[in-house]
Design a protein around this motif. Structure first.
Motif, PDB file in Angstrom:
ATOM      1  N   ALA A  60      10.493  31.937 -53.117  1.00  0.00           N
ATOM      2  CA  ALA A  60       9.592  31.523 -52.043  1.00  0.00           C
ATOM      3  C   ALA A  60       8.499  30.597 -52.566  1.00  0.00           C
ATOM      4  N   VAL A  61       8.262  30.622 -53.877  1.00  0.00           N
ATOM      5  CA  VAL A  61       7.205  29.817 -54.484  1.00  0.00           C
ATOM      6  C   VAL A  61       7.770  28.594 -55.205  1.00  0.00           C
ATOM      7  N   ALA A  62       8.774  28.811 -56.046  1.00  0.00           N
ATOM      8  CA  ALA A  62       9.367  27.724 -56.833  1.00  0.00           C
ATOM      9  C   ALA A  62      10.802  28.097 -57.193  1.00  0.00           C
ATOM     10  N   ARG A  63      11.584  27.103 -57.542  1.00  0.00           N
ATOM     11  CA  ARG A  63      12.982  27.337 -57.887  1.00  0.00           C
ATOM     12  C   ARG A  63      13.342  26.615 -59.174  1.00  0.00           C
ATOM     13  N   VAL A  64      14.396  27.091 -59.805  1.00  0.00           N
ATOM     14  CA  VAL A  64      14.931  26.413 -60.983  1.00  0.00           C
ATOM     15  C   VAL A  64      15.667  25.166 -60.496  1.00  0.00           C
ATOM     16  N   LYS A  65      15.426  24.063 -61.179  1.00  0.00           N
ATOM     17  CA  LYS A  65      16.129  22.817 -60.874  1.00  0.00           C
ATOM     18  C   LYS A  65      17.207  22.617 -61.930  1.00  0.00           C
ATOM     19  N   TRP A  66      18.370  22.210 -61.476  1.00  0.00           N
ATOM     20  CA  TRP A  66      19.522  22.046 -62.358  1.00  0.00           C
ATOM     21  C   TRP A  66      20.118  20.663 -62.155  1.00  0.00           C
ATOM     22  N   TYR A  67      20.363  19.985 -63.260  1.00  0.00           N
ATOM     23  CA  TYR A  67      20.948  18.648 -63.233  1.00  0.00           C
ATOM     24  C   TYR A  67      22.226  18.663 -64.060  1.00  0.00           C
ATOM     25  N   PRO A  68      23.395  18.642 -63.399  1.00  0.00           N
ATOM     26  CA  PRO A  68      24.664  18.605 -64.146  1.00  0.00           C
ATOM     27  C   PRO A  68      24.977  17.169 -64.585  1.00  0.00           C
ATOM     28  N   SER A  69      24.133  16.623 -65.432  1.00  0.00           N
ATOM     29  CA  SER A  69      24.226  15.215 -65.824  1.00  0.00           C
ATOM     30  C   SER A  69      25.485  14.891 -66.622  1.00  0.00           C
ATOM     31  N   TYR A  70      26.222  15.893 -67.038  1.00  0.00           N
ATOM     32  CA  TYR A  70      27.486  15.671 -67.739  1.00  0.00           C
ATOM     33  C   TYR A  70      28.593  15.267 -66.775  1.00  0.00           C
ATOM     34  N   VAL A  71      28.361  15.425 -65.442  1.00  0.00           N
ATOM     35  CA  VAL A  71      29.399  15.087 -64.466  1.00  0.00           C
ATOM     36  C   VAL A  71      28.898  14.155 -63.363  1.00  0.00           C
ATOM     37  N   ASN A  72      27.604  14.206 -63.019  1.00  0.00           N
ATOM     38  CA  ASN A  72      27.068  13.319 -61.985  1.00  0.00           C
ATOM     39  C   ASN A  72      25.559  13.166 -62.159  1.00  0.00           C
ATOM     40  N   GLY A  73      24.941  12.385 -61.309  1.00  0.00           N
ATOM     41  CA  GLY A  73      23.510  12.134 -61.397  1.00  0.00           C
ATOM     42  C   GLY A  73      22.682  12.924 -60.411  1.00  0.00           C
ATOM     43  N   ASN A  74      23.241  13.953 -59.802  1.00  0.00           N
ATOM     44  CA  ASN A  74      22.551  14.739 -58.774  1.00  0.00           C
ATOM     45  C   ASN A  74      21.697  15.849 -59.390  1.00  0.00           C
ATOM     46  N   GLY A  75      20.771  16.347 -58.576  1.00  0.00           N
ATOM     47  CA  GLY A  75      19.960  17.493 -58.952  1.00  0.00           C
ATOM     48  C   GLY A  75      20.027  18.540 -57.848  1.00  0.00           C
ATOM     49  N   TYR A  76      19.911  19.804 -58.233  1.00  0.00           N
ATOM     50  CA  TYR A  76      20.029  20.905 -57.279  1.00  0.00           C
ATOM     51  C   TYR A  76      18.985  21.962 -57.577  1.00  0.00           C
ATOM     52  N   GLU A  77      18.551  22.666 -56.546  1.00  0.00           N
ATOM     53  CA  GLU A  77      17.760  23.882 -56.736  1.00  0.00           C
ATOM     54  C   GLU A  77      18.764  25.016 -56.815  1.00  0.00           C
ATOM     55  N   VAL A  78      18.603  25.901 -57.814  1.00  0.00           N
ATOM     56  CA  VAL A  78      19.597  26.946 -58.043  1.00  0.00           C
ATOM     57  C   VAL A  78      18.933  28.292 -58.333  1.00  0.00           C
ATOM     58  N   ALA A  79      19.718  29.333 -58.142  1.00  0.00           N
ATOM     59  CA  ALA A  79      19.383  30.674 -58.634  1.00  0.00           C
ATOM     60  C   ALA A  79      20.380  30.955 -59.748  1.00  0.00           C
ATOM     61  N   MET A  80      19.877  31.381 -60.886  1.00  0.00           N
ATOM     62  CA  MET A  80      20.750  31.711 -62.006  1.00  0.00           C
ATOM     63  C   MET A  80      21.259  33.134 -61.779  1.00  0.00           C
ATOM     64  N   VAL A  81      22.493  33.250 -61.333  1.00  0.00           N
ATOM     65  CA  VAL A  81      23.054  34.522 -60.879  1.00  0.00           C
ATOM     66  C   VAL A  81      23.435  35.429 -62.036  1.00  0.00           C
ATOM     67  N   SER A  82      24.115  34.880 -63.037  1.00  0.00           N
ATOM     68  CA  SER A  82      24.511  35.717 -64.175  1.00  0.00           C
ATOM     69  C   SER A  82      24.747  34.856 -65.406  1.00  0.00           C
ATOM     70  N   LEU A  83      24.660  35.511 -66.548  1.00  0.00           N
ATOM     71  CA  LEU A  83      24.939  34.891 -67.841  1.00  0.00           C
ATOM     72  C   LEU A  83      25.680  35.919 -68.670  1.00  0.00           C
ATOM     73  N   ALA A  84      26.766  35.512 -69.289  1.00  0.00           N
ATOM     74  CA  ALA A  84      27.554  36.449 -70.101  1.00  0.00           C
ATOM     75  C   ALA A  84      28.097  35.724 -71.328  1.00  0.00           C
ATOM     76  N   SER A  85      28.213  36.472 -72.419  1.00  0.00           N
ATOM     77  CA  SER A  85      28.870  35.948 -73.617  1.00  0.00           C
ATOM     78  C   SER A  85      29.799  37.023 -74.148  1.00  0.00           C
ATOM     79  N   GLY A  86      30.892  36.599 -74.729  1.00  0.00           N
ATOM     80  CA  GLY A  86      31.820  37.559 -75.316  1.00  0.00           C
ATOM     81  C   GLY A  86      32.928  37.992 -74.387  1.00  0.00           C
ATOM     82  N   GLY A  87      33.063  37.372 -73.227  1.00  0.00           N
ATOM     83  CA  GLY A  87      34.170  37.667 -72.331  1.00  0.00           C
ATOM     84  C   GLY A  87      33.966  38.812 -71.374  1.00  0.00           C
ATOM     85  N   GLY A  88      32.885  39.542 -71.469  1.00  0.00           N
ATOM     86  CA  GLY A  88      32.629  40.629 -70.526  1.00  0.00           C
ATOM     87  C   GLY A  88      31.311  40.399 -69.816  1.00  0.00           C
TER      88      GLY A  88
END
Length: 181
Positions: free
Chosen positions: A123-151
């Motif tokens: 409601a106050v601020a959001r994470v901005k994400w730029y997938p510059s490896y594929v296009n020049g766009n920017g998006y506001e995102v919620a980081m839903v999950s992060l995992a390492s090691g396959g689980g």
């Protein structure tokens, strides 16, 4: 939105004059890939990926928005509905593969963990994400999950800390698009 107009008159035999209008949507050209990826956190600042992901889902020149399907049972069978999806329905997954041994630096993993474990109030601020490896766009995102090691969760081992300084597991980051910048 820009409106382009064009007009022309031509004769078709001895037919009466008629006026026709047609709306055509013209999409912009795809911006060229020019980076490794970027996250901008409202309190942690900007992080430019040290290495772009090896794979990603639901992103090309823009977000890939799947149609929405709903079905409910009825007395005679089923009522099915299919309609166009919305940008907020899109979940993007970035994957760094450890094929050949290493997926990313420990520093990159730690920055992703830091951004993920400190979510801003949307409601106050959001994470901005730029997938510059594929296009020049920017998006506001919620980081839903992060995992390492396959689980689920973050798997770590002695190689990460003592030997190489690199992560020798696959890493997966899930982002929910909240809006376009």
């Amino acid at each position: 939105m820009t409106t382009l107009t064009s007009s022309a008159t031509f004769s078709v035999g001895d037919a009466a004059t008629a006026t026709e209008q047609l709306a055509i949507v013209i999409l912009p050209a795809v911006a060229a890939a020019s980076g490794e990826g970027r996250l901008i956190h409202p309190t942690l600042g900007t992080y430019d990926y040290a290495r772009a992901p090896d794979q990603w889902t639901n992103m090309d020149a823009d977000a890939i928005i799947a149609p929405t399907w709903a079905s409910t049972r009825t007395l005679g069978g089923a009522a099915n509905t299919l309609w166009q999806g919305k940008l907020r329905d899109v979940e993007v997954v970035e994957r760094w593969n450890a094929d050949g041994g290493l997926s990313m630096t420990v520093d990159q993993l730690r920055m992703l963990v830091s951004h993920w474990t400190n979510p801003p109030d949307p409601a106050v601020a959001r994470v901005k994400w730029y997938p510059s490896y594929v296009n020049g766009n920017g998006y506001e995102v919620a980081m839903v999950s992060l995992a390492s090691g396959g689980g689920e969760g973050i798997t770590l081992n002695h190689v990460i800390f003592n030997e190489a300084g690199y992560v020798n597991f696959d890493v997966e980051l899930r982002l929910r698009i909240l809006g376009k910048l």
